[in-house]
Design an enzyme around this catalytic site. Structure first.
Site, PDB file in Angstrom:
ATOM      1  N   SER A  35       0.839  -1.209   0.000  1.00  0.00           N
ATOM      2  CA  SER A  35       0.000   0.000   0.000  1.00  0.00           C
ATOM      3  C   SER A  35       0.870   1.254   0.000  1.00  0.00           C
ATOM      4  N   ASN A  36       2.105   1.149   0.480  1.00  0.00           N
ATOM      5  CA  ASN A  36       2.984   2.327   0.463  1.00  0.00           C
ATOM      6  C   ASN A  36       4.411   1.935   0.076  1.00  0.00           C
ATOM      7  N   PHE A  80       6.648  -3.603  11.283  1.00  0.00           N
ATOM      8  CA  PHE A  80       6.676  -2.217  10.784  1.00  0.00           C
ATOM      9  C   PHE A  80       5.357  -1.819  10.126  1.00  0.00           C
ATOM     10  N   LYS A  85       1.093   5.825   8.299  1.00  0.00           N
ATOM     11  CA  LYS A  85       1.899   6.710   9.165  1.00  0.00           C
ATOM     12  C   LYS A  85       1.720   8.206   8.926  1.00  0.00           C
ATOM     13  N   SER A 102       6.589   5.243  18.258  1.00  0.00           N
ATOM     14  CA  SER A 102       7.027   6.573  17.835  1.00  0.00           C
ATOM     15  C   SER A 102       7.147   7.499  19.035  1.00  0.00           C
ATOM     16  N   ALA A 103       8.036   8.484  18.914  1.00  0.00           N
ATOM     17  CA  ALA A 103       8.169   9.504  19.955  1.00  0.00           C
ATOM     18  C   ALA A 103       6.888  10.327  20.078  1.00  0.00           C
ATOM     19  N   TYR A 158      -3.234   9.016  14.342  1.00  0.00           N
ATOM     20  CA  TYR A 158      -2.023   8.203  14.118  1.00  0.00           C
ATOM     21  C   TYR A 158      -1.325   7.924  15.455  1.00  0.00           C
ATOM     22  N   LYS A 187      -0.562   4.303  17.832  1.00  0.00           N
ATOM     23  CA  LYS A 187       0.708   3.824  18.406  1.00  0.00           C
ATOM     24  C   LYS A 187       0.543   3.604  19.915  1.00  0.00           C
ATOM     25  N   TYR A 220      10.701   5.556  17.900  1.00  0.00           N
ATOM     26  CA  TYR A 220      11.619   6.244  16.991  1.00  0.00           C
ATOM     27  C   TYR A 220      11.451   7.745  17.109  1.00  0.00           C
ATOM     28  N   ASN A 245      13.176  11.024  14.693  1.00  0.00           N
ATOM     29  CA  ASN A 245      12.882  11.366  13.287  1.00  0.00           C
ATOM     30  C   ASN A 245      13.860  10.680  12.334  1.00  0.00           C
TER      31      ASN A 245
HETATM   32  P1  NAD Z   1       6.492   2.972   5.205  1.00  0.00           P
HETATM   33  O1  NAD Z   1       5.121   3.427   4.827  1.00  0.00           O
HETATM   34  O2  NAD Z   1       7.596   3.252   4.278  1.00  0.00           O
HETATM   35  O3  NAD Z   1       6.468   1.407   5.531  1.00  0.00           O
HETATM   36  C1  NAD Z   1       5.347   0.751   6.049  1.00  0.00           C
HETATM   37  C2  NAD Z   1       5.077  -0.453   5.165  1.00  0.00           C
HETATM   38  O4  NAD Z   1       3.936  -1.149   5.682  1.00  0.00           O
HETATM   39  C3  NAD Z   1       4.767  -0.081   3.716  1.00  0.00           C
HETATM   40  O5  NAD Z   1       5.593  -0.845   2.845  1.00  0.00           O
HETATM   41  C4  NAD Z   1       3.283  -0.456   3.537  1.00  0.00           C
HETATM   42  O6  NAD Z   1       3.003  -0.900   2.227  1.00  0.00           O
HETATM   43  C5  NAD Z   1       3.126  -1.553   4.588  1.00  0.00           C
HETATM   44  N1  NAD Z   1       1.766  -1.714   5.120  1.00  0.00           N
HETATM   45  C6  NAD Z   1       0.925  -0.766   5.591  1.00  0.00           C
HETATM   46  N2  NAD Z   1      -0.222  -1.334   6.017  1.00  0.00           N
HETATM   47  C7  NAD Z   1      -0.096  -2.683   5.820  1.00  0.00           C
HETATM   48  C8  NAD Z   1      -0.933  -3.795   6.049  1.00  0.00           C
HETATM   49  N3  NAD Z   1      -2.167  -3.666   6.552  1.00  0.00           N
HETATM   50  N4  NAD Z   1      -0.476  -5.025   5.731  1.00  0.00           N
HETATM   51  C9  NAD Z   1       0.763  -5.200   5.207  1.00  0.00           C
HETATM   52  N5  NAD Z   1       1.587  -4.185   4.954  1.00  0.00           N
HETATM   53  C10 NAD Z   1       1.164  -2.929   5.258  1.00  0.00           C
HETATM   54  O7  NAD Z   1       6.783   3.595   6.649  1.00  0.00           O
HETATM   55  P2  NAD Z   1       8.127   3.641   7.475  1.00  0.00           P
HETATM   56  O8  NAD Z   1       8.577   5.039   7.554  1.00  0.00           O
HETATM   57  O9  NAD Z   1       9.055   2.596   7.017  1.00  0.00           O
HETATM   58  O10 NAD Z   1       7.549   3.272   8.921  1.00  0.00           O
HETATM   59  C11 NAD Z   1       7.541   1.949   9.424  1.00  0.00           C
HETATM   60  C12 NAD Z   1       6.863   1.938  10.778  1.00  0.00           C
HETATM   61  O11 NAD Z   1       7.541   2.848  11.642  1.00  0.00           O
HETATM   62  C13 NAD Z   1       5.408   2.395  10.754  1.00  0.00           C
HETATM   63  O12 NAD Z   1       4.679   1.609  11.666  1.00  0.00           O
HETATM   64  C14 NAD Z   1       5.487   3.824  11.253  1.00  0.00           C
HETATM   65  O13 NAD Z   1       4.297   4.240  11.886  1.00  0.00           O
HETATM   66  C15 NAD Z   1       6.624   3.741  12.241  1.00  0.00           C
HETATM   67  N6  NAD Z   1       7.293   5.032  12.445  1.00  0.00           N
HETATM   68  C16 NAD Z   1       7.797   5.719  11.371  1.00  0.00           C
HETATM   69  C17 NAD Z   1       8.387   6.952  11.576  1.00  0.00           C
HETATM   70  C18 NAD Z   1       8.923   7.742  10.401  1.00  0.00           C
HETATM   71  O14 NAD Z   1       9.167   8.937  10.556  1.00  0.00           O
HETATM   72  N7  NAD Z   1       9.149   7.160   9.240  1.00  0.00           N
HETATM   73  C19 NAD Z   1       8.484   7.503  12.860  1.00  0.00           C
HETATM   74  C20 NAD Z   1       7.980   6.768  13.939  1.00  0.00           C
HETATM   75  C21 NAD Z   1       7.385   5.519  13.720  1.00  0.00           C
HETATM   76  C1  UD1 Z   2       5.804  14.375  12.432  1.00  0.00           C
HETATM   77  C2  UD1 Z   2       4.529  14.009  13.157  1.00  0.00           C
HETATM   78  C3  UD1 Z   2       4.823  12.893  14.151  1.00  0.00           C
HETATM   79  C4  UD1 Z   2       5.436  11.702  13.437  1.00  0.00           C
HETATM   80  C5  UD1 Z   2       6.700  12.167  12.709  1.00  0.00           C
HETATM   81  C6  UD1 Z   2       7.349  11.073  11.925  1.00  0.00           C
HETATM   82  C7  UD1 Z   2       3.131  16.040  13.203  1.00  0.00           C
HETATM   83  C8  UD1 Z   2       2.566  17.115  14.061  1.00  0.00           C
HETATM   84  N1  UD1 Z   2       3.991  15.191  13.824  1.00  0.00           N
HETATM   85  O1  UD1 Z   2       6.742  14.765  13.408  1.00  0.00           O
HETATM   86  O2  UD1 Z   2       3.631  12.492  14.800  1.00  0.00           O
HETATM   87  O3  UD1 Z   2       5.778  10.689  14.367  1.00  0.00           O
HETATM   88  O4  UD1 Z   2       6.336  13.224  11.809  1.00  0.00           O
HETATM   89  O5  UD1 Z   2       6.557  10.659  10.859  1.00  0.00           O
HETATM   90  O6  UD1 Z   2       2.840  15.937  12.021  1.00  0.00           O
HETATM   91  N2  UD1 Z   2       8.649  21.337   8.959  1.00  0.00           N
HETATM   92  C9  UD1 Z   2       8.660  22.489   8.198  1.00  0.00           C
HETATM   93  N3  UD1 Z   2       8.199  22.410   6.910  1.00  0.00           N
HETATM   94  C10 UD1 Z   2       7.746  21.250   6.352  1.00  0.00           C
HETATM   95  C11 UD1 Z   2       7.753  20.079   7.155  1.00  0.00           C
HETATM   96  C12 UD1 Z   2       8.206  20.167   8.458  1.00  0.00           C
HETATM   97  O7  UD1 Z   2       9.052  23.559   8.663  1.00  0.00           O
HETATM   98  O8  UD1 Z   2       7.321  21.243   5.185  1.00  0.00           O
HETATM   99  C13 UD1 Z   2       9.190  21.405  10.343  1.00  0.00           C
HETATM  100  C14 UD1 Z   2       8.202  21.015  11.428  1.00  0.00           C
HETATM  101  O9  UD1 Z   2       7.473  22.127  11.864  1.00  0.00           O
HETATM  102  C15 UD1 Z   2       9.132  20.424  12.495  1.00  0.00           C
HETATM  103  C16 UD1 Z   2      10.270  19.808  11.685  1.00  0.00           C
HETATM  104  O10 UD1 Z   2      10.235  20.443  10.423  1.00  0.00           O
HETATM  105  O11 UD1 Z   2       9.652  21.446  13.297  1.00  0.00           O
HETATM  106  C17 UD1 Z   2      10.129  18.301  11.485  1.00  0.00           C
HETATM  107  O12 UD1 Z   2       8.838  18.031  10.950  1.00  0.00           O
HETATM  108  P1  UD1 Z   2       8.408  16.548  10.492  1.00  0.00           P
HETATM  109  O13 UD1 Z   2       9.435  15.996   9.581  1.00  0.00           O
HETATM  110  O14 UD1 Z   2       7.021  16.659   9.951  1.00  0.00           O
HETATM  111  O15 UD1 Z   2       8.459  15.691  11.811  1.00  0.00           O
HETATM  112  P2  UD1 Z   2       7.737  15.933  13.235  1.00  0.00           P
HETATM  113  O16 UD1 Z   2       6.985  17.192  13.280  1.00  0.00           O
HETATM  114  O17 UD1 Z   2       8.757  15.725  14.292  1.00  0.00           O
END
Ligand code: NAD
Ligand code: UD1
Length: 336
Positions: free
Chosen positions: A36-37, A82, A86, A126-127, A149, A153, A177, A179
């Site tokens: 899906s992603n 994972f 998200k 996630s944080a 979202y 979590k 996690y 960022n």
């Molecule tokens: P991503 O979207 O790249 O990876 C998630 C994967 O899960 C995708 O490949 C998607 O196709 C798959 N997926 C979604 N729903 C599914 C389902 N029902 N069945 C099977 N597959 C499914 O995201 P990511 O950045 O790699 O994140 C991985 C995990 O980490 C997520 O749970 C996300 O919430 C968590 N997380 C991500 C971040 C971030 O900033 N990237 C931060 C904190 C937590």
């Molecule tokens: C966001 C999510 C958080 C999620 C995380 C990782 C919100 C409020 N929080 O966190 O729940 O776990 O992503 O997926 O959405 N920024 C800009 N311009 C932009 C994008 C971001 O100035 O176009 C700034 C934001 O204000 C922030 C920083 O960049 O200060 C990081 O933003 P982002 O990458 O979206 O992460 P978080 O806000 O930490």
């Protein structure tokens, strides 16, 4: 014995698969992803990097029969979970989709795991569960969430704690996690968001490569070093290695343990923009706009517990994070 990785073709999952395959005692890896992603092209890229193949099963974790079949057909002994949606903004528009996919999907996965007596789990939290606590954030702080979202979590964490309390055979690492940014240094895999990115780094990278015209900086009146938001950016390969360590140390965890994966350092939006500009040699036009609803001034980890418990700490600095992001973006301007 095999290791199941749900969401293994996604951004963090694919980097974790690469790190797992680098281990000498490599286990068989089974990826379940509904795509899906993500795209199956990731699998070719992983093979190019590691020279090894994985078993890929296209399935939805919400599909009990499909998940049961995975456990029937493979001798799984641990799961890294994972899979999930998200996007924070989208989660407010489609809460049911988020609660169903993330929470119900996890419950189905846990049920199938329990039925097959597989009770070793590493979960992507996630944080965001720290709500508006003041940084540095540590695992003893109270948790809360401000959007669907984040609620998913938090709900999953509660489910995991309850489950581990009910049955002492479970060992669960709930990794919070900060960022994740950056990409594998081969330039072959990286973050590939659909549509306009919500997060800072993919947005900046797409401005640098010319796909987007201008970055909007959300607020310059925070109480931070330059007024812009501060976050704890962590290299995705460090994060992936944190999963390997968590898996290797699951036997030390009885029950469910929340563990931060961050660097402990904060970087502002303008520090990111300036470093990206310097490394890429590209102009990064930006304009200051009002704060984004729900944003905090500064969010960074106390990363001590991961070091104590897992012997893990992040080693890659901001320069490496941004160089690797730029290599991935400039060599793959349209993603995979
Ligand atoms: P991503 O979207 O790249 O990876 C998630 C994967 O899960 C995708 O490949 C998607 O196709 C798959 N997926 C979604 N729903 C599914 C389902 N029902 N069945 C099977 N597959 C499914 O995201 P990511 O950045 O790699 O994140 C991985 C995990 O980490 C997520 O749970 C996300 O919430 C968590 N997380 C991500 C971040 C971030 O900033 N990237 C931060 C904190 C937590
Ligand atoms: C966001 C999510 C958080 C999620 C995380 C990782 C919100 C409020 N929080 O966190 O729940 O776990 O992503 O997926 O959405 N920024 C800009 N311009 C932009 C994008 C971001 O100035 O176009 C700034 C934001 O204000 C922030 C920083 O960049 O200060 C990081 O933003 P982002 O990458 O979206 O992460 P978080 O806000 O930490």
């Amino acid at each position: 014995m095999s290791l199941l990785i749900t969401g293994g073709t996604g951004y963090i999952g694919s980097h974790t698969v690469v790190e797992l395959q680098a281990l000498a005692d490599d286990q068989d890896i089974v990826i379940v992803d509904d795509l899906s992603n993500s795209s199956t092209k990731v699998l070719d890229r992983i093979k190019k990097i590691t020279g090894k193949t994985v078993t890929f099963i296209k399935a939805d974790i919400c599909d009990y029969d499909a998940m049961n079949a995975v456990f029937e057909q493979h001798d799984i002994d641990a799961v890294i979970h994972f899979a999930g949606h998200k996007a924070v903004g989208e989660s407010s528009e489609k809460p049911l989709s988020y609660y169903y996919n993330n929470v119900s999907g996890t419950v189905i996965l846990l049920r199938v795991m329990a039925e097959h007596k597989v009770k070793n789990l590493v979960f992507s939290s996630s944080a965001t569960v720290y709500g508006d606590n003041v940084s540095p954030l540590n695992e003893k702080m109270t948790t809360s969430a401000t959007n669907p979202y984040g609620q998913t979590k938090l709900m999953i964490e509660h489910i995991l704690f309850d489950l581990a309390k009910s049955d002492s055979d479970w060992s669960i690492a709930c990794l919070r996690y900060f960022n994740p940014i950056g990409a594998h240094n081969s330039g072959l895999i990286g973050e590939n968001p659909n549509g306009i990115p919500n997060n800072l780094l993919p947005y900046v990278a797409q401005v640098a490569v010319g796909r987007l015209a201008q970055l909007q900086v959300f607020g310059d009146d925070y109480d931070t070093v330059d007024g812009t938001g501060v976050r704890d950016y962590i290299h995705v390969v460090d994060l992936a290695q944190g999963h390997v360590k968590a898996l290797q140390n699951l036997n030390k965890i009885s029950g469910c343990k929340a563990i931060n994966l961050g660097t402990g350092n904060g970087t502002s939006v303008l520090e990111i923009v300036n470093t990206f500009k310097e490394i890429s040699g590209q102009d990064i036009p930006y304009k200051i706009v009002p704060r984004r609803a729900g944003d905090l001034a500064a969010v960074y980890a106390n990363a001590d517990l991961a070091n104590e418990l897992l012997g893990w700490q992040a080693t890659r600095n901001l320069h490496t994070m941004i160089s690797d992001t730029w290599r991935w973006q400039s060599e793959n301007p349209q993603g995979f």
